[in-house]
Design an enzyme around this catalytic site. Structure first.
Site, PDB file in Angstrom:
ATOM      1  N   CYS A   4     -33.034   4.183  14.479  1.00  0.00           N
ATOM      2  CA  CYS A   4     -33.158   4.244  15.931  1.00  0.00           C
ATOM      3  C   CYS A   4     -34.537   3.729  16.373  1.00  0.00           C
ATOM      4  O   CYS A   4     -34.849   2.570  16.161  1.00  0.00           O
ATOM      5  CB  CYS A   4     -32.854   5.649  16.438  1.00  0.00           C
ATOM      6  SG  CYS A   4     -32.545   5.707  18.228  1.00  0.00           S
ATOM      7  N   HIS A  35     -27.345   6.049  14.774  1.00  0.00           N
ATOM      8  CA  HIS A  35     -27.785   7.203  13.984  1.00  0.00           C
ATOM      9  C   HIS A  35     -26.800   7.440  12.843  1.00  0.00           C
ATOM     10  O   HIS A  35     -25.744   8.047  13.060  1.00  0.00           O
ATOM     11  CB  HIS A  35     -27.863   8.455  14.859  1.00  0.00           C
ATOM     12  CG  HIS A  35     -29.013   8.464  15.809  1.00  0.00           C
ATOM     13  ND1 HIS A  35     -30.258   8.926  15.461  1.00  0.00           N
ATOM     14  CD2 HIS A  35     -29.111   8.046  17.097  1.00  0.00           C
ATOM     15  CE1 HIS A  35     -31.091   8.810  16.489  1.00  0.00           C
ATOM     16  NE2 HIS A  35     -30.408   8.279  17.494  1.00  0.00           N
ATOM     17  N   GLU A  45     -27.042   9.539  10.506  1.00  0.00           N
ATOM     18  CA  GLU A  45     -26.957  10.985  10.242  1.00  0.00           C
ATOM     19  C   GLU A  45     -26.027  11.691  11.216  1.00  0.00           C
ATOM     20  O   GLU A  45     -25.679  12.858  11.004  1.00  0.00           O
ATOM     21  CB  GLU A  45     -28.353  11.610  10.277  1.00  0.00           C
ATOM     22  CG  GLU A  45     -28.931  11.843  11.665  1.00  0.00           C
ATOM     23  CD  GLU A  45     -29.523  10.598  12.331  1.00  0.00           C
ATOM     24  OE1 GLU A  45     -30.113  10.734  13.419  1.00  0.00           O
ATOM     25  OE2 GLU A  45     -29.392   9.501  11.752  1.00  0.00           O
TER      26      GLU A  45
END
Length: 215
Positions: free
Chosen positions: A83, A197, A199
């Site tokens: 990001c 992202h 994650e």
């Protein structure tokens, strides 16, 4: 047992908990550090980031991570930006004025378009799931996206600004936002990064993280 070691930078502008958990789930042995001296000992380095470009760069420089990151990259070891951690790798950003980045990748960070190519308003920030596509002439084989090669995977975005690489071949993946092809991932030699992202992108994101971890 973990078979790869990952160092994650903590410079005060990171969503560390979810990033660390995702890498641990991929089987990595994770070290989180706020000490730039530790970067020299890293096998693979992750630079996450949230918030504004200028604030992130301020913290990176104030804590002495800017030169440590550059030396790590110059040594040829793998780096993964996430990001804002991707955006700061570029020359500069126009967010809240012109602000210099690390200059590791040539290009500019610019605002996500507010109007589609057909003239309809777009929501900014660009939030939610969107599909990755490979730019024309770019293959994912042998990259951190290799596991996604046979799919059109959806990943999770939250951003108002996006990097535009000067060199088209640095683009590893794109996403279509109102007809605008936004750069979603980059890779140039040992430098890799995603605007999305991983994650927060479920099984697809974990496959990306695993793809970096085992390079």
């Amino acid at each position: 047992m973990p078979n790869h070691k990952i160092t994650i930078l903590d410079y005060g502008m990171c969503n560390l908990f979810s990033v660390v958990r995702a890498f641990e789930r991929s089987g990595a042995d994770v070290l989180v550090t706020d000490d730039p001296a530790q970067v020299r000992f890293a096998d693979k380095l992750v630079v996450p980031g949230v918030g504004a470009f200028h604030d992130s760069m301020h913290e990176i420089k104030a804590r002495g991570f800017d030169e440590a990151i550059k030396r790590f990259v110059d040594a040829g070891r793998p780096l993964f930006g996430i990001c804002v951690g991707m955006q700061i790798l570029f020359d500069a950003s126009e967010e809240f004025g012109e602000h210099p980045g690390l200059g590791i990748l040539p290009g500019q960070v610019q605002a996500v378009p507010k109007v589609s190519l057909s003239g309809e308003p777009l929501r900014v920030p660009h939030i939610g799931w969107n599909h990755l596509v490979a730019p024309q002439g770019r293959a994912w084989r042998g990259t951190m996206l290799q596991a996604l090669e046979e799919r059109s995977p959806a990943v999770y975005f939250v951003h108002s600004f996006v990097a535009t690489p000067t060199r088209e071949f640095d683009r590893l993946a794109e996403c279509d936002y109102g007809g605008h092809m936004l750069c979603a991932a980059v890779q140039r030699e040992n430098v890799m990064a995603t605007q999305f992202h991983p994650e927060r992108s479920g099984a697809v994101g974990l496959a990306v993280i695993k793809g970096f971890s085992v390079l």
